[in-house]
Motif scaffolding. Structure first.
Motif, mmCIF file in Angstrom:
data_model
loop_
_atom_site.group_PDB
_atom_site.id
_atom_site.type_symbol
_atom_site.label_atom_id
_atom_site.label_comp_id
_atom_site.label_asym_id
_atom_site.label_seq_id
_atom_site.Cartn_x
_atom_site.Cartn_y
_atom_site.Cartn_z
ATOM 1 N N UNK A 152 31.227 45.711 43.240
ATOM 2 C CA UNK A 152 31.826 44.903 44.266
ATOM 3 C C UNK A 152 33.512 44.316 43.667
ATOM 4 N N UNK A 153 33.683 44.762 42.477
ATOM 5 C CA UNK A 153 34.917 44.507 42.036
ATOM 6 C C UNK A 153 35.927 45.833 42.225
ATOM 7 N N UNK A 154 35.253 46.757 42.740
ATOM 8 C CA UNK A 154 36.292 47.928 42.994
ATOM 9 C C UNK A 154 36.914 47.733 44.550
ATOM 10 N N UNK A 155 38.069 47.982 44.596
ATOM 11 C CA UNK A 155 38.804 48.168 46.091
ATOM 12 C C UNK A 155 38.974 49.664 46.173
ATOM 13 N N UNK A 156 37.888 50.012 47.453
ATOM 14 C CA UNK A 156 38.160 51.444 47.461
ATOM 15 C C UNK A 156 39.446 51.906 47.955
ATOM 16 N N UNK A 157 39.732 53.034 47.536
ATOM 17 C CA UNK A 157 41.114 53.687 47.815
ATOM 18 C C UNK A 157 42.210 53.137 46.835
ATOM 19 N N UNK A 158 41.834 52.202 46.119
ATOM 20 C CA UNK A 158 42.915 51.483 45.410
ATOM 21 C C UNK A 158 42.626 51.356 43.946
#
Length: 408
Positions: A152-158
């Motif tokens: 959940x710490x991921x920012x998809x595409x970023x």
């Protein structure tokens, strides 16, 4: 400039040969000729400047361009993280780096956005999320946070720093996901690290059999595995499993270095980050306890560099800078020049790094047929390597035949 000639520069072509005064002709983004310039095309006057190939940083973290602690505790917005990433990418160009290998932190959207020219930045090769052992190096969740919430710490595409695996099957699934997201190679953490939350430098992580799973998946796609590794046991595990490159290599011993040379495994030492964390730990958003982990690392990494050279290991160059203070990426060349020679540092950052990244036929040297990536430096960095460290000395930067910086 579609077709132009650079005239008057002293050219250090990245091969290790002494600089020579020679004109360089560029057409359609590639170098076409070394020698007297023809009559057609514009002329770029480089009298008094030194030309080198565009520099290559084999160990960057664009996705860690914000303060590390706040970034992973949801105190920085996605918009600010994006702004920091793209500012760092632009700063890399301004420092003379036309190619970088991102060894964990960005998602595929950053690579494609830069490649499309929507923001300034170097050519980027990325491993996508780093592959980490459950609770190992690369995990920065709170102690109470269940591992499965880390994504959940991921920012998809970023940004997507790491993926956790508890066994070989989970690792196989995760590396396949990394490739789905656009990774061009894989990186595994096989020891603890300096910037660690739940690990120590002496920890070994992943078994030989688990590392071999990632090697198998990478080979199936015609690419390779590199590993974050500080202690010698972890390095040896990775080499035995078939990894092609070792990052850091702090406690490398002679026997393992010989094995690396025999199996053509490269080493990428990272001195600039050690200096950064010793002198400005808080500037990266890290706790002061991180400094305790760094103590002694530079001395041991220096010894490892000497051991690797003696064994004949191919040695590249990487800065590993983290946080917002990534504008002086060329410090890595200055530091390496103190341990070797300025020419050896330049070759590591150009020709050798291109070989490690699989781009030897495209970049890394100034020669006909190669992409026109080069830097015009104020003064001679081979006489005064501090010139590499200051972006203001990179007077002109050209990437694939396009002038992306010009201070003339």
């Amino acid at each position: 400039m579609g077709c132009f000639q650079v005239v008057g520069a002293a050219v250090a072509d990245g091969s290790g040969r002494d600089p020579v005064d020679v004109d360089v002709s560029i057409e359609d983004g590639r170098i076409t000729r070394l020698g007297a310039a023809g009559a057609h095309g514009a002329r770029l006057d480089a009298e008094g400047l030194t030309m080198t190939p565009g520099l290559i940083d084999a160990h960057v973290h664009l996705g860690l361009s914000s303060l590390i602690g706040p970034q992973f505790s949801f105190r920085i917005s996605a918009a600010e993280i994006a702004a920091d990433i793209f500012a760092t990418a632009g700063a890399a160009l301004d420092a003379g780096f036309t190619t970088v290998r991102d060894t964990g932190g960005i998602d595929g959207g950053v690579v494609t956005t830069i490649a499309k020219g929507k923001v300034r930045g170097p050519r980027v090769l990325s491993c996508g999320p780093v592959q980490c052992q459950t609770g190992g190096h690369g995990y920065y969740g709170a102690d109470w946070e269940p591992t499965e919430l880390w994504s959940s710490h991921h920012v998809p595409g970023l940004c997507a720093l790491s993926m956790m695996s508890g066994n070989a099957g989970e690792l196989r699934a995760n590396v396949r996901e990394a490739f789905r997201r656009g990774a061009s190679f894989l990186k595994l953490c096989v020891t603890g690290g300096v910037v660690g939350a739940h690990d120590r430098l002496t920890d070994t992580q992943f078994t030989v059999e688990e590392i071999a799973v990632a090697v198998q998946e990478a080979a199936a796609r015609g690419t390779y595995v590199t590993v974050h590794a500080h202690n010698n046991e972890g390095i040896r595990n990775a080499v035995e499993a078939g990894a092609r490159c070792v990052e850091h290599g702090t406690d490398l011993d002679a026997a393992t270095a010989t094995l690396m040379a025999t199996r053509e495994v490269a080493l990428v030492p990272t001195f600039a980050v050690v200096e950064q964390l010793l002198h400005d730990t808080a500037g990266a958003g890290l706790d002061e306890s991180t400094r305790d982990r760094v103590l002694g690392v530079r001395e041991r990494m220096t010894e490892a560099l000497a051991v690797a050279k003696e064994a004949g290991v191919r040695i590249g160059l990487g800065s590993d800078l983290i946080g917002p203070a990534q504008n002086r990426r060329g410090e890595e060349l200055r530091l390496r020049a103190e341990l070797e020679t300025p020419m050896e540092a330049l070759v590591a950052a150009t020709k050798t790094n291109a070989e490690i990244l699989g781009l030897a036929g495209e970049v890394g040297v100034i020669a006909p047929g190669r992409q026109a990536d080069f830097v015009l430096w104020k003064g001679d960095p081979l006489e005064d390597p501090k010139i590499f460290a200051d972006p203001a000395n990179a007077i002109v930067v050209v990437k694939a035949g396009r002038v992306v910086k010009d201070l003339r």
